[in-house]
Design an enzyme around this catalytic site. Structure first.
Site, PDB file in Angstrom:
ATOM      1  N   GLU A  14       0.792  -1.242   0.000  1.00  0.00           N
ATOM      2  CA  GLU A  14       0.000   0.000   0.000  1.00  0.00           C
ATOM      3  C   GLU A  14       0.825   1.293   0.000  1.00  0.00           C
ATOM      4  O   GLU A  14       0.606   2.181   0.816  1.00  0.00           O
ATOM      5  CB  GLU A  14      -0.959  -0.010   1.199  1.00  0.00           C
ATOM      6  CG  GLU A  14      -1.904  -1.197   1.165  1.00  0.00           C
ATOM      7  CD  GLU A  14      -2.875  -1.245   2.348  1.00  0.00           C
ATOM      8  OE1 GLU A  14      -2.775  -0.400   3.245  1.00  0.00           O
ATOM      9  OE2 GLU A  14      -3.728  -2.149   2.363  1.00  0.00           O
ATOM     10  N   GLU A  23      -6.147 -10.765  -1.572  1.00  0.00           N
ATOM     11  CA  GLU A  23      -6.995 -10.608  -0.379  1.00  0.00           C
ATOM     12  C   GLU A  23      -8.463 -10.566  -0.794  1.00  0.00           C
ATOM     13  O   GLU A  23      -9.205  -9.650  -0.419  1.00  0.00           O
ATOM     14  CB  GLU A  23      -6.611  -9.323   0.374  1.00  0.00           C
ATOM     15  CG  GLU A  23      -5.136  -9.272   0.742  1.00  0.00           C
ATOM     16  CD  GLU A  23      -4.752  -8.044   1.568  1.00  0.00           C
ATOM     17  OE1 GLU A  23      -5.641  -7.370   2.104  1.00  0.00           O
ATOM     18  OE2 GLU A  23      -3.537  -7.795   1.683  1.00  0.00           O
TER      19      GLU A  23
HETATM   20  C1  XIL Z   1      -6.547  -6.520   8.056  1.00  0.00           C
HETATM   21  C2  XIL Z   1      -6.871  -7.748   8.908  1.00  0.00           C
HETATM   22  O1  XIL Z   1      -7.735  -8.591   8.197  1.00  0.00           O
HETATM   23  C3  XIL Z   1      -7.512  -7.323  10.211  1.00  0.00           C
HETATM   24  O2  XIL Z   1      -7.679  -8.432  11.074  1.00  0.00           O
HETATM   25  C4  XIL Z   1      -6.656  -6.249  10.889  1.00  0.00           C
HETATM   26  O3  XIL Z   1      -7.323  -5.767  12.027  1.00  0.00           O
HETATM   27  C5  XIL Z   1      -6.372  -5.096   9.960  1.00  0.00           C
HETATM   28  O4  XIL Z   1      -5.769  -5.591   8.782  1.00  0.00           O
HETATM   29  N1  XIL Z   1      -4.993  -4.713   3.547  1.00  0.00           N
HETATM   30  C6  XIL Z   1      -4.028  -5.575   3.998  1.00  0.00           C
HETATM   31  C7  XIL Z   1      -4.340  -6.492   5.126  1.00  0.00           C
HETATM   32  O5  XIL Z   1      -2.953  -5.679   3.382  1.00  0.00           O
HETATM   33  O6  XIL Z   1      -3.208  -6.765   5.915  1.00  0.00           O
HETATM   34  C8  XIL Z   1      -5.463  -5.946   5.993  1.00  0.00           C
HETATM   35  O7  XIL Z   1      -5.794  -6.956   6.957  1.00  0.00           O
HETATM   36  C9  XIL Z   1      -6.652  -5.567   5.140  1.00  0.00           C
HETATM   37  C10 XIL Z   1      -6.288  -4.492   4.156  1.00  0.00           C
END
Ligand code: XIL
Length: 398
Positions: free
Chosen positions: A169, A275
């Site tokens: 990111e 994701e």
């Molecule tokens: C999220 C997790 O799913 C949660 O449990 C945590 O509280 C916050 O992070 N982008 C990413 C992930 O790269 O690491 C994030 O995961 C969601 C957004």
């Protein structure tokens, strides 16, 4: 006799077309299928003992789910336990307890692990950017901290983790560079530096850049324009990860991601979906993306399916994933893997993002860890495609 021969031939034929029992098996000729895993699906010992909840979710032993996780997914990614705040909470203090539990469990189940994530402005403890007096550190100090962080973690997991999200990111949705602490102190160089350190620490693994909103043309073009000259100069990067946190009804993802995959392929890199999830709830204020610090206030109108998802909504969900997977198949030459974020609805982060405390249905397994109809439909789609391909091959031979 003739009849028996026909029977045998028939049996051999159907054995060859035997039904796949899992997502990973059904899609093995196209791309790898994975899922993110949290400590409660592995063994929540540390979490339970110390009352830690890294994601704000309730701590619960969900280890029984692992059987299905191992059946359907050949690859796992840690949802939280390799992030800086967990694995490197203070300078020089590393805690690999949860991460080791996860990696051991995955390897014992014949799965591969992708590391998530080395350099990210979120879930990164403040010590990373300040000295003992709380003053912002110099570029040299931050470089050294990044290098130590990357070398220690990659050294620890050497031979056990096959690829890492090196930078997560670093771009805004308009394609410009995010003004994170890493950027403020090091400028854009922090990105190639992180890849260089990771490659020096372990030249045998794959290295990825990862981001959300990569369906947006401005964002994907910003990312690709940034990496183009670096790739031409030989930057050790293997793929670009597109998170794929999607909102039902929010634009034509199939068409947008097709464009993104092609844009990424234009600099010679593969894409991977890292994701995947799909929220079925109303969208507050035309929200998009996955910036974890974005939060909106809870309103009952924004949480309409507390007693279950209506049938027609479930069907829309199923059709969405069929269309999405068809798009992945159509682009299989350029797609490395498809990884879902969270195994079941009960534990999905989408219940708390971008509004806390809603009942969402963003994953492929329901709250009781029962596969939604989507899973079988996805398997059936791959199977019927395989049958069609085999038939075509056969008739081409004749
Ligand atoms: C999220 C997790 O799913 C949660 O449990 C945590 O509280 C916050 O992070 N982008 C990413 C992930 O790269 O690491 C994030 O995961 C969601 C957004």
């Amino acid at each position: 006799m003739k009849k028996a021969l026909y029977l045998l031939a028939g049996l051999a034929f159907s054995a060859q077309w035997a039904n796949a029992q899992s997502l990973q098996e059904a899609y093995k000729d196209y791309f790898r299928v994975g899922v993110s895993v949290n400590q409660w699906e592995v063994k929540a010992e540390k979490e339970i003992k110390e009352g830690i909840s890294y994601s704000g979710a309730v701590s619960l032993d969900q280890t029984a789910d692992y059987e299905q996780i191992a059946q359907h997914f050949g690859w796992v990614v840690p949802e939280n336990c390799m992030k800086c705040e967990v694995i490197h909470p203070q300078e020089g203090v590393y805690d690999f307890t949860l991460a080791d539990q996860l990696v051991d469990k995955a390897l014992a189940n014949g799965q591969q692990v992708i590391g998530h994530c080395l350099i990210w402005h979120s879930q990164c403890p403040p010590w990373f950017f300040v000295d003992e007096e709380g003053k912002q550190v110099s570029a040299e100090v931050l470089k050294k901290r990044m290098r130590d962080h990357i070398f220690t973690i990659l050294g620890h997991f050497r031979g056990r983790i096959v690829g890492w999200d090196v930078v997560n990111e670093a771009f805004e949705d308009n394609g410009s560079l995010r003004r994170s602490k890493f950027y403020q102190i090091l400028g854009e160089d922090f990105i190639p530096l992180a890849f260089q350190y990771a490659h020096e620490a372990d030249p045998t693994i794959e290295l990825y850049y990862n981001d959300y909103s990569m369906n947006k043309p401005a964002k994907v073009e910003g990312v690709v324009n940034f990496f183009r000259p670096l790739v031409a100069k030989g930057l050790p990067i293997h793929a670009i990860g597109m998170q794929g946190h999607m909102i039902y009804g929010d634009g034509d993802y199939v068409q947008q991601y097709t464009h993104s995959i092609k844009t990424i392929a234009s600099i010679g890199l593969k894409s991977q979906f890292t994701e995947l999830d799909l929220t079925m709830l109303p969208n507050p204020f035309g929200f998009s993306g996955a910036n974890i610090s974005d939060q909106a206030a809870y309103k009952k109108a924004m949480d309409p399916y507390q007693d279950g998802l209506p049938k027609e909504k479930q069907e829309q969900f199923d059709q969405f994933w069929l269309d999405f997977f068809q798009m992945l198949i159509d682009n299989k030459e350029n797609v490395l893997r498809a990884t879902f974020w969270c195994f079941n609805d009960a534990k999905s982060w989408k219940n708390d993002f971008p509004i806390k405390g809603r009942t969402d249905y963003a994953t492929l397994w329901d709250r009781q860890s029962k596969a939604k109809p989507t899973v079988q439909k996805l398997i059936d789609m791959a199977e019927s495609l395989e049958k069609k391909n085999k038939k075509e091959k056969k008739s081409n031979k004749n």
